[in-house]
Design a protein around this motif. Sequence first.
Motif, mmCIF file in Angstrom:
data_model
loop_
_atom_site.group_PDB
_atom_site.id
_atom_site.type_symbol
_atom_site.label_atom_id
_atom_site.label_comp_id
_atom_site.label_asym_id
_atom_site.label_seq_id
_atom_site.Cartn_x
_atom_site.Cartn_y
_atom_site.Cartn_z
ATOM 1 N N LEU A 67 1.170 -1.380 -0.008
ATOM 2 C CA LEU A 67 -0.049 0.206 -0.424
ATOM 3 C C LEU A 67 1.197 1.528 -0.323
ATOM 4 O O LEU A 67 1.622 1.347 1.255
ATOM 5 C CB LEU A 67 -0.828 0.065 1.615
ATOM 6 C CG LEU A 67 -2.168 -1.308 1.324
ATOM 7 C CD1 LEU A 67 -2.589 -0.827 2.235
ATOM 8 C CD2 LEU A 67 -3.226 -1.201 -0.069
ATOM 9 N N TRP A 86 -3.148 14.344 1.716
ATOM 10 C CA TRP A 86 -4.281 12.673 2.425
ATOM 11 C C TRP A 86 -3.477 12.459 3.694
ATOM 12 O O TRP A 86 -2.467 11.620 3.571
ATOM 13 C CB TRP A 86 -4.433 11.694 1.163
ATOM 14 C CG TRP A 86 -5.357 10.907 1.828
ATOM 15 C CD1 TRP A 86 -6.065 11.041 2.494
ATOM 16 C CD2 TRP A 86 -5.421 9.944 0.982
ATOM 17 N NE1 TRP A 86 -7.080 9.267 2.261
ATOM 18 C CE2 TRP A 86 -6.546 8.501 1.803
ATOM 19 C CE3 TRP A 86 -4.061 8.720 0.273
ATOM 20 C CZ2 TRP A 86 -6.998 6.901 1.825
ATOM 21 C CZ3 TRP A 86 -3.967 7.390 0.262
ATOM 22 C CH2 TRP A 86 -5.793 6.846 0.857
ATOM 23 N N PRO A 276 -15.415 1.609 -7.088
ATOM 24 C CA PRO A 276 -14.023 2.826 -8.321
ATOM 25 C C PRO A 276 -15.358 3.284 -9.585
ATOM 26 O O PRO A 276 -14.795 4.547 -9.765
ATOM 27 C CB PRO A 276 -12.802 2.190 -8.612
ATOM 28 C CG PRO A 276 -12.877 1.330 -7.458
ATOM 29 C CD PRO A 276 -14.200 0.475 -6.999
ATOM 30 N N PRO A 293 -9.103 10.117 -4.803
ATOM 31 C CA PRO A 293 -9.264 9.164 -4.662
ATOM 32 C C PRO A 293 -8.986 8.987 -2.756
ATOM 33 O O PRO A 293 -7.972 9.677 -2.384
ATOM 34 C CB PRO A 293 -9.223 7.959 -5.072
ATOM 35 C CG PRO A 293 -8.632 7.804 -6.311
ATOM 36 C CD PRO A 293 -7.825 9.001 -6.265
ATOM 37 N N TRP A 296 -10.158 4.286 1.625
ATOM 38 C CA TRP A 296 -8.817 2.737 0.909
ATOM 39 C C TRP A 296 -7.640 2.973 1.192
ATOM 40 O O TRP A 296 -7.263 3.939 2.542
ATOM 41 C CB TRP A 296 -9.463 2.649 -0.930
ATOM 42 C CG TRP A 296 -8.166 3.330 -1.126
ATOM 43 C CD1 TRP A 296 -7.502 4.506 -1.630
ATOM 44 C CD2 TRP A 296 -7.141 3.079 -1.570
ATOM 45 N NE1 TRP A 296 -7.529 5.389 -2.167
ATOM 46 C CE2 TRP A 296 -5.638 3.977 -2.219
ATOM 47 C CE3 TRP A 296 -6.369 2.076 -1.490
ATOM 48 C CZ2 TRP A 296 -4.783 4.040 -3.180
ATOM 49 C CZ3 TRP A 296 -4.718 1.324 -1.967
ATOM 50 C CH2 TRP A 296 -4.374 2.458 -2.578
ATOM 51 N N ALA A 297 -6.882 1.914 2.095
ATOM 52 C CA ALA A 297 -5.876 1.569 2.285
ATOM 53 C C ALA A 297 -5.395 2.032 3.477
ATOM 54 O O ALA A 297 -4.057 2.840 4.453
ATOM 55 C CB ALA A 297 -4.830 2.761 1.451
ATOM 56 N N LEU A 307 -5.539 -3.690 -2.647
ATOM 57 C CA LEU A 307 -5.221 -2.543 -3.869
ATOM 58 C C LEU A 307 -6.333 -2.499 -4.513
ATOM 59 O O LEU A 307 -5.939 -1.964 -5.618
ATOM 60 C CB LEU A 307 -3.929 -3.291 -4.541
ATOM 61 C CG LEU A 307 -2.237 -2.530 -3.348
ATOM 62 C CD1 LEU A 307 -1.229 -4.163 -3.717
ATOM 63 C CD2 LEU A 307 -1.901 -1.059 -3.887
ATOM 64 N N LEU A 310 -7.679 0.542 -6.111
ATOM 65 C CA LEU A 310 -6.260 1.851 -6.758
ATOM 66 C C LEU A 310 -6.135 1.106 -8.209
ATOM 67 O O LEU A 310 -6.436 2.229 -9.182
ATOM 68 C CB LEU A 310 -5.159 1.887 -5.876
ATOM 69 C CG LEU A 310 -4.440 2.389 -6.984
ATOM 70 C CD1 LEU A 310 -3.900 4.119 -6.756
ATOM 71 C CD2 LEU A 310 -2.381 2.284 -6.463
ATOM 72 N N VAL A 313 -9.539 1.983 -10.060
ATOM 73 C CA VAL A 313 -9.950 3.250 -10.278
ATOM 74 C C VAL A 313 -8.827 3.622 -11.907
ATOM 75 O O VAL A 313 -9.662 4.521 -12.381
ATOM 76 C CB VAL A 313 -10.046 3.983 -9.439
ATOM 77 C CG1 VAL A 313 -8.220 4.611 -8.532
ATOM 78 C CG2 VAL A 313 -10.457 5.852 -9.330
ATOM 79 N N ARG A 314 -7.836 3.705 -11.696
ATOM 80 C CA ARG A 314 -7.164 3.691 -12.556
ATOM 81 C C ARG A 314 -7.391 3.363 -13.771
ATOM 82 O O ARG A 314 -7.400 4.152 -15.038
ATOM 83 C CB ARG A 314 -5.680 3.599 -12.622
ATOM 84 C CG ARG A 314 -4.790 3.900 -11.043
ATOM 85 C CD ARG A 314 -3.525 3.433 -11.045
ATOM 86 N NE ARG A 314 -2.349 4.857 -9.962
ATOM 87 C CZ ARG A 314 -1.151 3.909 -9.319
ATOM 88 N NH1 ARG A 314 -1.352 3.323 -9.231
ATOM 89 N NH2 ARG A 314 -0.812 4.844 -8.431
ATOM 90 N N THR A 329 -3.663 9.969 -7.823
ATOM 91 C CA THR A 329 -3.786 9.005 -6.328
ATOM 92 C C THR A 329 -2.834 9.209 -5.417
ATOM 93 O O THR A 329 -1.779 8.206 -5.665
ATOM 94 C CB THR A 329 -3.202 7.397 -7.369
ATOM 95 O OG1 THR A 329 -2.378 7.325 -8.235
ATOM 96 C CG2 THR A 329 -4.784 6.837 -8.303
ATOM 97 N N PRO A 331 -0.308 9.280 -2.311
ATOM 98 C CA PRO A 331 -0.196 7.977 -1.540
ATOM 99 C C PRO A 331 -0.842 8.773 -0.114
ATOM 100 O O PRO A 331 -0.865 9.405 0.367
ATOM 101 C CB PRO A 331 1.072 7.832 -1.381
ATOM 102 C CG PRO A 331 1.722 8.845 -1.924
ATOM 103 C CD PRO A 331 0.573 9.714 -2.795
#
Length: 339
Positions: A67, A86, A276, A293, A296-297, A307, A310, A313-314, A329, A331
């Motif tokens: 992650l 984030w 997503p 986004p 999540w994670a 995962l 991610l 959504v990509r 996106t 981290p």
Amino acid sequence: MTEQHEDTGSPRPTAPPSPAAKPRGRPRSFADRLTEPLPGTGAVLRAGLTGRFRPRGEDVRAQVPRLPVEPGPLPEAGPRTVAVTWAGHASWVVSIAGLTVLTDPVWSRRILGTPERVTPVGVAWEALPPVDAVVISHNHYDHLDAATLARLPRDTPLFVPAGLARWCARRRFTRVTELDWWEGAEIPAPGGGNVRLDFVPAHHWSRRGLLDTCRSLWGGWMLTAPDGRRIHFAGDTGYGHWFAEIGRRYPGIDLALLPIGAYAPRALLRPVHTDPPEAVRACRDLGAARMAPMHWATFLLSSEPPLEPLIRVREEWAADGRPAEDLWTLPVGGSRALP
């Protein structure tokens, strides 16, 4: 101090929020705002007993170490800066026109009824500048964390959904502004003008105890800088008609902070959590230029592999024909500023 926001133009000027803003007449229940009926207790218990709310152990062991976590310094909070960092889950540090706004701050490692977080908080509490405002989307424990709020000075301005002012007052917060959907307030920016905070609808629900289902409201927030740049923080939400309505009332959204995780099993979670593809569709409905986004994670609340949000959504963003650079996106701990 608060007002209805019905037009699609620039926010109307209002006075800064006063200390301990008192709620006007509110209904005892907001159950009529539900988009769909909530799943029955039996369905939830069956899903829990069969392990359908947790990812497979082998997926956790293989994917959690991968992650993305990259804590970095916070952006400089200048009078023309609009930037986001984030911290994890739905917690963002928003630097907007010289102000620092926290969204749904959860700095706790473990919260009631939720597995321990699998990634660290992306921003050290000690690294935060003075907090000028906190916005809360709803009262679920992974979005309204009493232990985190207790670390704030009691005169920190809190902006909360209708029905939550009393909860904040019991914790001795003295500057609480309680809003219904389409209501807003403004706080002065250091460089002049005001930052506007509007409470907007979401497809979700609320409960904190056994007997308070939908006794307080839920929603997202629209943050508008004095120069008109806008960030939409969706909070926790499923997909539905409100996104297009929000986009109509607030044109020119520069960035949408949208949830992409905690969506499986779909039969139970579809009404209240976007997956997503739905998040990408919501971004288009909003008319937002960019999407970042979230949700999540951090806490493994459902059964999809850690995962997968991610990756999906990509894929969905590319399939929708959107430029890759407009999908932020980040981290955990990552930051980015609007032009």
